[in-house]
Design a protein around this motif. Structure first.
Motif, PDB file in Angstrom:
ATOM      1  N   THR A  45       2.049   5.477  17.583  1.00  0.00           N
ATOM      2  CA  THR A  45       2.630   5.049  16.306  1.00  0.00           C
ATOM      3  C   THR A  45       2.565   3.537  16.162  1.00  0.00           C
ATOM      4  N   LYS A  75      -0.945   2.682  15.190  1.00  0.00           N
ATOM      5  CA  LYS A  75      -1.192   3.038  13.790  1.00  0.00           C
ATOM      6  C   LYS A  75      -0.566   2.026  12.852  1.00  0.00           C
ATOM      7  N   GLU A  76       0.668   1.610  13.147  1.00  0.00           N
ATOM      8  CA  GLU A  76       1.338   0.629  12.300  1.00  0.00           C
ATOM      9  C   GLU A  76       0.582  -0.698  12.294  1.00  0.00           C
ATOM     10  N   LYS A  77       0.102  -1.135  13.464  1.00  0.00           N
ATOM     11  CA  LYS A  77      -0.643  -2.390  13.540  1.00  0.00           C
ATOM     12  C   LYS A  77      -1.930  -2.293  12.718  1.00  0.00           C
ATOM     13  N   LYS A  78      -2.627  -1.182  12.817  1.00  0.00           N
ATOM     14  CA  LYS A  78      -3.862  -1.013  12.060  1.00  0.00           C
ATOM     15  C   LYS A  78      -3.590  -1.013  10.561  1.00  0.00           C
ATOM     16  N   GLU A  79      -2.521  -0.341  10.159  1.00  0.00           N
ATOM     17  CA  GLU A  79      -2.172  -0.323   8.737  1.00  0.00           C
ATOM     18  C   GLU A  79      -1.837  -1.723   8.239  1.00  0.00           C
ATOM     19  N   GLN A  80      -1.087  -2.511   9.033  1.00  0.00           N
ATOM     20  CA  GLN A  80      -0.748  -3.877   8.635  1.00  0.00           C
ATOM     21  C   GLN A  80      -2.010  -4.733   8.525  1.00  0.00           C
ATOM     22  N   ASN A 130      -5.030  -3.702   7.883  1.00  0.00           N
ATOM     23  CA  ASN A 130      -5.765  -3.261   6.692  1.00  0.00           C
ATOM     24  C   ASN A 130      -5.140  -3.821   5.424  1.00  0.00           C
ATOM     25  N   GLN A 131      -3.797  -3.849   5.363  1.00  0.00           N
ATOM     26  CA  GLN A 131      -3.113  -4.399   4.186  1.00  0.00           C
ATOM     27  C   GLN A 131      -3.412  -5.883   4.047  1.00  0.00           C
ATOM     28  N   ASN A 181      -6.901  -6.320   2.770  1.00  0.00           N
ATOM     29  CA  ASN A 181      -6.988  -5.972   1.349  1.00  0.00           C
ATOM     30  C   ASN A 181      -6.429  -7.090   0.486  1.00  0.00           C
TER      31      ASN A 181
END
Length: 171
Positions: A137, A140-145, A147-148, A151
């Motif tokens: 988890t 996943k959170e690091k990857k999402e951050q 990516n944000q 972007n």
């Protein structure tokens, strides 16, 4: 040129009886191919095939009004049916014996390990799974951050592309 006595020569048939040591009174297995010399000549096949062939031959004999031949064929079919029943009973007893042995093996295996050892190992496994899930988890959170952030950076940058006049005719 004489080759000598070839009584013991195997002509494609396995004549060694190592396969049948576990069989009771030489009862053939269900899948073993047999050669039967009956009233209608030689017939080859496993037990079920021999039964079907003799029943078919008996029906043919009845249709031709040869009741003696029909009775003989039905007796052969009955003989092979009895052999099939013995083979099935033998296979079932072997299967039950194997199941009992497996059950005893697992019972002794489970009784050898104490309940404390089992609970300790279960707790360790559970802890490891929790840590692995937390790491997953976090990743996943690091990857999402990331990516944000990428972007947002992409949206904030201005893309400057020179616009060329593709029309050579000037007004």
């Amino acid at each position: 040129m004489k080759q000598g006595n070839n009584k013991n020569r195997n002509r494609g048939h396995n004549r060694n009886n190592n396969n049948n040591r576990n069989r009771i009174n030489n009862v053939p297995s269900k899948n073993q191919v047999l050669e039967s010399t009956g009233p209608s000549g030689k017939i080859r096949g496993n037990l079920m095939q021999l039964i079907e062939k003799y029943l078919g031959a008996g029906k043919d004999a009845v249709s031709q009004d040869d009741l003696v031949l029909a009775e003989c064929c039905y007796q052969y079919a009955d003989h092979y049916t009895r052999l099939l029943n013995v083979a099935n009973a033998y296979d079932n007893s072997k299967r039950e014996e194997q199941q009992k042995q497996q059950k005893q093996y697992y019972e002794t295996r489970n009784s050898e390990s104490s309940s404390e050892e089992i609970s300790d190992t279960n707790e360790e496994v559970i802890k490891e799974e929790i840590e692995n899930n937390e790491q997953k988890t976090d990743n996943k959170e690091k990857k999402e951050q990331e990516n944000q952030i990428q972007n947002i950076a992409f949206l904030n940058t201005e893309i400057e592309t020179p616009v060329e006049d593709k029309n050579p005719i000037k007004k």
